[in-house]
Enzyme design. Structure first.
Site, mmCIF file in Angstrom:
data_model
loop_
_atom_site.group_PDB
_atom_site.id
_atom_site.type_symbol
_atom_site.label_atom_id
_atom_site.label_comp_id
_atom_site.label_asym_id
_atom_site.label_seq_id
_atom_site.Cartn_x
_atom_site.Cartn_y
_atom_site.Cartn_z
ATOM 1 N N ASP A 157 -3.096 10.399 6.662
ATOM 2 C CA ASP A 157 -4.042 9.989 5.712
ATOM 3 C C ASP A 157 -5.407 10.928 6.091
ATOM 4 O O ASP A 157 -6.536 10.577 6.310
ATOM 5 C CB ASP A 157 -4.623 8.658 5.961
ATOM 6 C CG ASP A 157 -5.490 8.168 4.723
ATOM 7 O OD1 ASP A 157 -5.093 8.852 3.732
ATOM 8 O OD2 ASP A 157 -6.063 7.004 4.866
ATOM 9 N N ASP B 139 -4.341 9.093 -5.644
ATOM 10 C CA ASP B 139 -5.074 9.010 -4.352
ATOM 11 C C ASP B 139 -5.691 7.533 -4.249
ATOM 12 O O ASP B 139 -4.908 6.749 -4.502
ATOM 13 C CB ASP B 139 -5.734 10.237 -4.107
ATOM 14 C CG ASP B 139 -6.059 10.482 -2.527
ATOM 15 O OD1 ASP B 139 -5.496 9.794 -1.925
ATOM 16 O OD2 ASP B 139 -6.996 11.299 -2.101
ATOM 17 N N ASN C 54 -10.811 4.186 4.304
ATOM 18 C CA ASN C 54 -10.051 3.406 3.143
ATOM 19 C C ASN C 54 -8.591 3.520 3.024
ATOM 20 O O ASN C 54 -8.250 4.834 2.630
ATOM 21 C CB ASN C 54 -10.916 3.832 1.843
ATOM 22 C CG ASN C 54 -10.658 2.755 0.659
ATOM 23 O OD1 ASN C 54 -10.156 1.834 0.936
ATOM 24 N ND2 ASN C 54 -10.844 3.342 -0.566
#
Length: 422
Positions: free
Chosen positions: A305, A152, A278
């Protein structure tokens, strides 16, 4: 259970009915009939003014908190959010506690989500405890249903370990998903490095951090002749690097998140911690590069995401806030709103359906008589406003609350079930 879909425009390049407006009768999880006009008094009818239908949408990059972080998002709330966002398939990142790193972990997720309208596809951890030091038993997880492997948001710093992982996965046609951020270059960064980070006095995460890692992984991919997927790329230069590598024939794919197409780093002048993500929100130039990459096929898929965070992790000083935002319920709407004048609708839908399914190796259910009904119904022209009171996710960490979008899912059909979106 019978469902009659009235006057829906079919968007499925593999169907002989592609771009035609038809009635569709679904019974017991199968597409029974596709005709110009169907009547059935026993069927539940779905109709809308500008109804479109496609294969069920598939997300390549989402996180639910179970096990360990159920207070952020559990399997039930996550799957409800996915259904609300029009998804029938979710690839689930292994960012749990403990992380998903064994065949029993994979089996747990599959068993817990069995019989739901949304199919969960676990992604196993690439290294033990996602520490980047020792490769997991990927083959065992693969045999038990893991479709890919990733640490991840923990990028793999050790180039030799990444090389070995690519070679190992290649033996059983496994998929490695790489998050690209060179750790020393991005260390302790809070947002995109640029004029805005300087103005706000926040440590930046340079575009170079992503591009260095992509350059390294492309070289490893070429050396091993293995398959590699780049998750959530965010810079124009990343698009260029991947475009050039694809032209050389490397077996690579890439996705980007929908919110990286909408929001740029100047939004952080508000210090809204829900904008702390991020990879970070980048510049307008990067956004244009991403859109070009989607248009020419360099970027294969659009992902959510989805990253739920509890209020304590967001309602705090910006430099202490955790990264991430929820996006399953707004992914299509965001992508459609920003891309509708750049890409054709069927191109957008392909990046939510056939392309991510192909990346994961999932079977494609074409919209034809006799096929399984794995379907998403939506209105690409419907204008609506995203309100906090309508959020299905357990967490509410979204900077998109209050924004107006164009395009909304209407319902999903999968596994013999129907779920109507609010």
């Amino acid at each position: 259970m019978k469902i009659l879909i009235k006057k829906a425009t079919i968007l499925d390049a593999n169907s002989k009915h592609n771009k035609q407006t038809k009635d569709i009768l679904v019974e017991n999880g199968m597409i029974l009939s596709i005709k110009d006009c169907i009547s059935d008094v026993e069927a539940e009818i779905i109709e809308a003014e500008n109804l479109h239908i496609s294969q069920g949408w598939t997300d390549l990059n989402a996180r639910f908190g179970e096990p360990g972080y159920e207070y952020k998002e559990d399997l039930e709330s996550g799957m409800n959010a996915a259904a609300q966002g029009g998804y029938t398939h979710i690839a689930l990142m292994p960012s749990t506690e403990p992380c998903i790193q064994s065949k029993s972990d994979v089996s747990y997720l599959i068993n817990q989500s069995a019989h739901n309208i949304v199919d969960l596809h676990p992604i196993g951890a690439l290294t033990k405890n996602r520490k980047g030091a020792q490769i997991t038993e990927m083959f065992d997880m693969h045999q038990n249903g893991a479709l890919a492997f990733s640490d991840d948001k923990h990028s793999i710093a050790n180039a030799n370990l990444m090389k070995i992982a690519l070679l190992y996965a290649k033996n059983f046609k496994g998929l490695i998903m790489s998050f690209s951020s060179e750790t020393k270059t991005s260390e302790k960064g809070q947002m995109n490095e640029g004029l805005t980070s300087t103005k706000l006095g926040l440590k930046g995460i340079p575009a170079l951090a992503e591009e260095l890692q992509i350059t390294r992984d492309l070289q490893l991919c070429e050396y091993t002749e293995a398959k590699l997927h780049f998750s959530t790329i965010s810079t124009a230069q990343s698009v260029k690097l991947i475009r050039e590598a694809k032209a050389k024939g490397l077996n690579i794919t890439a996705d980007t998140s929908s919110y990286h197409l909408l929001l740029d780093d100047t939004e952080l002048e508000s210090y809204n911690s829900n904008l702390k993500v991020n990879p970070p929100l980048r510049s307008l130039t990067d956004i244009e590069g991403l859109k070009d990459g989607l248009k020419d096929g360099t970027i294969d898929a659009i992902c959510s995401d989805h990253y739920p965070q509890n209020i304590e992790n967001k309602k705090c000083e910006f430099n202490r806030a955790e990264f991430g935002m929820i996006n399953l319920e707004t992914c299509f709407a965001t992508a459609n709103t920003v891309l509708k004048d750049r890409l054709k609708l069927d191109q957008i839908i392909a990046k939510l359906t056939t392309n991510p399914k192909s990346i994961l190796g999932l079977n494609t259910q074409t919209i034809e008589e006799g096929s399984l009904a794995d379907l998403t119904l939506f209105d690409p022209s419907l204008k609506w406003t995203y309100l906090e009171k309508n959020i299905v996710s357990k967490s509410k960490n979204s900077p998109l609350i209050g924004k107006e979008f164009t395009g909304k899912p209407i319902a999903i059909i999968n596994n013999g079930q129907l779920s109507v979106c609010k």
